[in-house]
Write a protein that holds these residues in place. Structure first.
Motif, PDB file in Angstrom:
ATOM      1  N   VAL A 140       1.005  -1.192  -0.159  1.00  0.00           N
ATOM      2  CA  VAL A 140      -0.002  -0.076  -0.110  1.00  0.00           C
ATOM      3  C   VAL A 140       0.811   1.382  -0.199  1.00  0.00           C
ATOM      4  N   GLN A 141       0.561   2.012  -0.922  1.00  0.00           N
ATOM      5  CA  GLN A 141       1.621   3.262  -1.147  1.00  0.00           C
ATOM      6  C   GLN A 141       0.988   4.468  -0.590  1.00  0.00           C
ATOM      7  N   VAL A 142       1.557   5.006   0.370  1.00  0.00           N
ATOM      8  CA  VAL A 142       1.199   6.363   1.367  1.00  0.00           C
ATOM      9  C   VAL A 142       1.870   7.489   0.896  1.00  0.00           C
ATOM     10  N   LYS A 143       1.200   8.648   0.802  1.00  0.00           N
ATOM     11  CA  LYS A 143       2.011   9.798   0.691  1.00  0.00           C
ATOM     12  C   LYS A 143       2.530  10.163   1.954  1.00  0.00           C
ATOM     13  N   ASN A 144       3.458  10.883   1.906  1.00  0.00           N
ATOM     14  CA  ASN A 144       4.357  11.262   3.143  1.00  0.00           C
ATOM     15  C   ASN A 144       3.381  11.894   4.194  1.00  0.00           C
ATOM     16  N   GLY A 145       2.616  12.676   3.702  1.00  0.00           N
ATOM     17  CA  GLY A 145       1.457  13.202   4.709  1.00  0.00           C
ATOM     18  C   GLY A 145      -0.025  13.031   4.374  1.00  0.00           C
ATOM     19  N   PRO A 146      -0.880  13.466   5.200  1.00  0.00           N
ATOM     20  CA  PRO A 146      -2.224  12.957   5.132  1.00  0.00           C
ATOM     21  C   PRO A 146      -2.971  13.885   4.162  1.00  0.00           C
ATOM     22  N   VAL A 147      -2.527  15.103   3.618  1.00  0.00           N
ATOM     23  CA  VAL A 147      -3.327  15.656   2.813  1.00  0.00           C
ATOM     24  C   VAL A 147      -2.650  15.684   1.301  1.00  0.00           C
ATOM     25  N   ASP A 148      -1.682  16.214   1.072  1.00  0.00           N
ATOM     26  CA  ASP A 148      -1.331  16.050  -0.506  1.00  0.00           C
ATOM     27  C   ASP A 148      -0.152  16.798  -0.535  1.00  0.00           C
ATOM     28  N   PHE A 149       1.100  16.523  -0.259  1.00  0.00           N
ATOM     29  CA  PHE A 149       2.392  17.126  -0.779  1.00  0.00           C
ATOM     30  C   PHE A 149       2.624  18.423  -0.281  1.00  0.00           C
ATOM     31  N   GLN A 150       2.218  18.875   0.638  1.00  0.00           N
ATOM     32  CA  GLN A 150       2.330  20.323   1.097  1.00  0.00           C
ATOM     33  C   GLN A 150       3.729  20.682   1.525  1.00  0.00           C
ATOM     34  N   PRO A 151       4.059  21.855   1.443  1.00  0.00           N
ATOM     35  CA  PRO A 151       5.590  22.293   1.748  1.00  0.00           C
ATOM     36  C   PRO A 151       5.740  21.641   3.073  1.00  0.00           C
ATOM     37  N   ARG A 152       5.077  21.513   3.933  1.00  0.00           N
ATOM     38  CA  ARG A 152       5.105  20.694   5.330  1.00  0.00           C
ATOM     39  C   ARG A 152       3.981  20.100   5.733  1.00  0.00           C
ATOM     40  N   GLU A 153       3.821  19.026   6.178  1.00  0.00           N
ATOM     41  CA  GLU A 153       2.934  18.046   6.640  1.00  0.00           C
ATOM     42  C   GLU A 153       3.234  17.217   7.786  1.00  0.00           C
ATOM     43  N   PRO A 154       2.613  16.998   8.805  1.00  0.00           N
ATOM     44  CA  PRO A 154       3.212  15.980   9.809  1.00  0.00           C
ATOM     45  C   PRO A 154       3.062  14.680   8.916  1.00  0.00           C
ATOM     46  N   PHE A 155       3.655  13.602   9.383  1.00  0.00           N
ATOM     47  CA  PHE A 155       3.816  12.270   8.980  1.00  0.00           C
ATOM     48  C   PHE A 155       2.229  11.839   8.934  1.00  0.00           C
ATOM     49  N   HIS A 156       2.232  10.865   7.828  1.00  0.00           N
ATOM     50  CA  HIS A 156       0.789  10.292   7.430  1.00  0.00           C
ATOM     51  C   HIS A 156       0.554   9.287   8.755  1.00  0.00           C
ATOM     52  N   PRO A 157      -0.862   9.378   9.204  1.00  0.00           N
ATOM     53  CA  PRO A 157      -1.001   8.426  10.228  1.00  0.00           C
ATOM     54  C   PRO A 157      -1.182   7.048   9.990  1.00  0.00           C
ATOM     55  N   LEU A 158      -1.094   6.601   8.760  1.00  0.00           N
ATOM     56  CA  LEU A 158      -1.287   5.150   8.401  1.00  0.00           C
ATOM     57  C   LEU A 158       0.089   4.467   8.641  1.00  0.00           C
ATOM     58  N   PHE A 159       1.295   5.229   8.565  1.00  0.00           N
ATOM     59  CA  PHE A 159       2.409   4.805   8.997  1.00  0.00           C
ATOM     60  C   PHE A 159       2.587   4.091  10.336  1.00  0.00           C
ATOM     61  N   GLY A 160       2.636   2.678  10.626  1.00  0.00           N
ATOM     62  CA  GLY A 160       2.514   2.074  11.772  1.00  0.00           C
ATOM     63  C   GLY A 160       1.399   1.390  11.964  1.00  0.00           C
ATOM     64  N   ALA A 161       0.086   1.967  11.450  1.00  0.00           N
ATOM     65  CA  ALA A 161      -1.081   1.659  11.810  1.00  0.00           C
ATOM     66  C   ALA A 161      -1.582   0.270  10.918  1.00  0.00           C
ATOM     67  N   MET A 162      -0.848  -0.204   9.839  1.00  0.00           N
ATOM     68  CA  MET A 162      -1.087  -1.203   9.457  1.00  0.00           C
ATOM     69  C   MET A 162      -0.007  -2.222   9.387  1.00  0.00           C
ATOM     70  N   PRO A 163       0.208  -3.045  10.456  1.00  0.00           N
ATOM     71  CA  PRO A 163       1.360  -3.894  10.861  1.00  0.00           C
ATOM     72  C   PRO A 163       1.424  -5.085   9.767  1.00  0.00           C
ATOM     73  N   LYS A 164       0.365  -5.565   9.361  1.00  0.00           N
ATOM     74  CA  LYS A 164       0.173  -6.821   8.689  1.00  0.00           C
ATOM     75  C   LYS A 164       0.275  -6.422   7.113  1.00  0.00           C
ATOM     76  N   THR A 165       0.627  -5.027   6.659  1.00  0.00           N
ATOM     77  CA  THR A 165       0.874  -4.941   5.418  1.00  0.00           C
ATOM     78  C   THR A 165       1.982  -4.158   5.046  1.00  0.00           C
TER      79      THR A 165
END
Ligand code: BDP
Length: 697
Positions: A354-379
């Motif tokens: 599963v390919q997740v953008k670095n942040g939860p909105v869309d490649f903004q100059p700065r975003e916090p990390f995407h909350p999916l990272f770490g949240a799908m341990p089996k994938t």
């Protein structure tokens, strides 16, 4: 000096001492075999060494003198097989390499070896880099292997050769001349990628066109795959989910329909006839109007698994994107990917990432990390970075994006306690995945220098380096890139490095500081438009994101707001939930705060915001000063090009600053603090400009 050679310039070393020492250490080339990959290594070495050292290295079939360069795998070189490197070779996997100073047949030699020919090629590029960056090569003991299995460029290239969010000309792929005409540039593209370890390329836009998987195009795809193969680069395509209907004549594309499954199975059989090592599919589904399994009441796993089953017999993979949003989560678009994907953890086939953008909105100059990272341990999750500067000044502004990538990779998700960084999620080490990956949306086009802005090359370069090793620092990457691209002189390297390392922050400051995001003009992602409102969808307006009013500014994502914060692990959630512990760079991403809220600097929010906007412009002026001081130290062509672009950047940074400060002032109703140069025009002037800004982009 047109920049075409990228970081593979190989100009003769001018430092006499360094040159002499290399000439004594490198006296003959022992490289057996003539497979396409071995030939690529040989050519690169001959070009590189004749350029750097100014000599044509004699070739021998075995080591005959001191200073031999012995290159190969244990399979294609009996001498290497006899060196007893088995243990070291076992440790480096299929793509890693060793570079060692050893006595071979009694002679001091440099050995470059690996378990595969492509591994050797990576070692050859690394060795050339050592010379390009003037490293000591007397006692080498280098062992390097990629931390990620899939290191992939995503081209958002259309079949008509336009490039979505591309700012460096047209697509490199000359579809109309393929397969008959093979542009030599394809080989240079492959060389550049191999030199940084990129091992896959998705040729087509995520907003996919089904035509690319028809026989007429597969012939062309095959021609490209044939050029890239010797360089260890696999070709991937984007799969349009509705292809069975559009080109297959079926009535449905329902992933659970037996006819649809059979169609994709047959399609995979067909593709692998053209490209036996085809990498697989990248899919954008049920996002921004793209078709997908949800059109048939199915979920992302149903869709991904159907394609994965078709590719599995051939070893192909599916990269299924998590960039999804629509009107289903009306209160906060940032929450949708997590909401849709977390319940599917464990439901994907083994050959799906599963390919997740670095942040939860869309490649903004700065975003916090995407909350999916770490949240799908089996994938296995890939991170998707945008190398092209869609939201950071296109190819006009200088932004070294490695620091953005690094910030995300270093972020701690706390998924399994402290130290559960995004890097560990995506390299598969946190949850023990066998496949892992990174995707970068390419910034490459037909511009002579490939990326438009000469410094855009650094973003391609740093992306590749981080995909190989997500733990390298942006500073180290900048250091080697500058040496290879401009000069080894400290008087160039140090100032340029400082300029690069601060460049992305400058943009954050003059565009959207303190966690503000998506303040662009209507219909383009370039100039300022914080006033954009009343559009067909709220989440396509700026006012949706900044929420400024007479009381304050910022998007409340705490429990009293959209509660997007609930998607992070508790330690992160708590830290971000409290404005006092939330890093200030994310403050207005998560909080709506009053204008007189006190920042760490002691200034109130309004003053702090103004200060950041002014700092942004000041930084660009600082970059100009640094750059101007390099006149005569680097070639005149690239010097002038960057100088001019920085002037444009300064003008546009001022435009961003004035637009945003004047606009937000209508809410804060406070003066611009004394000491700052005042905007020379009223807000209305800037608002009108917005409509003229790069029309149609
Ligand atoms: C956005 C771009 C849009 C892409 C989309 C995506 O504006 O052109 O199609 O992302 O990633 O950033 O699918």
């Amino acid at each position: 000096e047109d920049g075409y050679r990228l970081w593979l310039r190989y100009d003769k070393i001018t430092n006499a001492q360094v040159l002499t020492s290399y000439k004594t250490s490198i006296t003959e080339l022992v490289l057996l075999g003539n497979s396409p990959t071995v030939t690529a290594s040989r050519k690169e070495l001959q070009t590189g060494l004749s350029g750097l050292l100014g000599i044509q290295l004699p070739e021998a079939t075995t080591v005959t003198r001191e200073g031999a360069l012995l290159i190969g795998t244990p399979e294609n070189s009996p001498v290497i097989a006899s060196l007893n490197l088995t243990t070291s070779l076992q440790a480096i996997g299929k793509e890693g390499f060793l570079i060692q100073t050893l006595k071979v047949q009694g002679k001091n030699s440099t050995v470059i070896t690996a378990n595969s020919e492509v591994g050797v090629l990576y070692g050859v590029f690394h060795f050339l880099k050592l010379l390009q960056t003037h490293q000591n090569i007397q006692k080498l003991a280098i062992q390097s292997s990629p931390k990620l299995t899939h290191r992939i460029l995503n081209h958002w290239d259309n079949l008509d050769r336009t490039v979505e969010r591309g700012y460096a000309g047209f697509s490199l792929w000359e579809w109309h001349k393929l397969p008959g005409y093979i542009d030599p540039r394809y080989t240079d593209y492959a060389r550049a990628n191999a030199s940084i370890g990129i091992n896959g390329t998705v040729l087509t836009n995520v907003n996919a066109n089904a035509l690319v998987i028809t026989p007429a195009y597969l012939e062309k795809v095959k021609a490209l795959a044939d050029v890239f193969r010797p360089y260890g680069i696999k070709v991937y395509l984007t799969a349009r989910f509705s292809a069975p209907v559009e080109i297959g004549g079926l009535k449905t594309a329902d992933p659970l329909d037996p006819g649809v499954k059979a169609w994709w199975n047959a399609k995979a059989d067909e593709i692998y006839k053209y490209v036996p090592d085809f990498g697989g599919f990248l899919v954008k589904a049920n996002s921004e109007g793209q078709p997908g399994p949800q059109n048939y009441g199915r979920n992302h796993a149903d869709g991904a698994n159907m394609l994965a089953d078709a590719l599995a017999p051939y070893g192909g993979i599916v990269m299924w994107r998590a960039f999804v949003y629509d009107n289903k989560v009306p209160d906060d678009r940032a929450k949708q990917a997590y909401t849709e994907f977390v319940p599917l953890d464990g439901k994907f086939r083994d050959n799906v990432l599963v390919q997740v953008k670095n942040g939860p909105v869309d490649f903004q100059p700065r975003e916090p990390f995407h909350p999916l990272f770490g949240a799908m341990p089996k994938t296995p999750l890939m991170v998707e970075f945008q190398i092209t500067q869609e939201y950071l000044g296109f190819s006009t502004h200088l932004a070294y994006l490695s620091t953005l990538f690094e910030e995300c990779l270093d972020s701690d998700t706390y998924a399994k306690g402290p130290g559960s960084t995004v890097a560990k999620v995506i390299d598969g080490s946190l949850h023990a995945h066998k496949i892992s990956g990174m995707a970068g949306v390419a910034n490459i086009g037909t511009d002579r220098n490939w990326t438009g802005h000469p410094f855009g090359q650094a973003n391609w370069y740093s992306y590749g380096r981080l995909a190989w090793d997500p733990y390298v620092s942006s500073e180290a990457i900048a250091d080697e890139w500058i040496k290879m691209t401009f000069s080894n002189e400290a008087a160039v390297v140090n100032p340029v490095k400082q300029l690069m390392l601060h460049s992305r922050e400058a943009i954050v400051n003059y565009m959207m500081p303190l966690g503000l995001h998506h303040l662009f003009g209507w219909d383009h992602h370039y100039g300022p438009g914080p006033w954009i409102k009343n559009k067909p969808r709220a989440d396509w307006t700026s006012v949706y994101y900044h929420q400024a009013d007479s009381l304050g500014i910022g998007f409340n994502r705490t429990v009293s707001g959209s509660n997007a914060l609930s998607q992070y692990f508790p330690v992160v959630r708590e830290k971000f939930s409290n404005p006092k512990t939330c890093p200030e760079e994310y403050l207005l991403w998560f909080h709506h705060l009053p204008w007189d809220y006190t920042l760490k600097s002691g200034k109130n929010l309004w003053e702090g915001l103004v200060q950041h906007y002014y700092m942004g412009v000041d930084s660009v002026r600082g970059m100009q000063k640094t750059w101007n001081s390099l006149e005569g130290k680097i070639d005149a062509d690239r010097f002038a090009q960057v100088q001019q672009l920085l002037k444009v950047q300064e003008k546009e940074a001022i435009l961003w600053r004035n637009s945003c400060v004047l606009y937000f002032q209508t809410f804060s109703r406070r003066p611009i603090p004394a000491g700052y140069e005042k905007p020379d025009k009223p807000l209305e002037y800037y608002e009108k400009l917005e409509y003229k800004f790069v029309p149609g982009i």
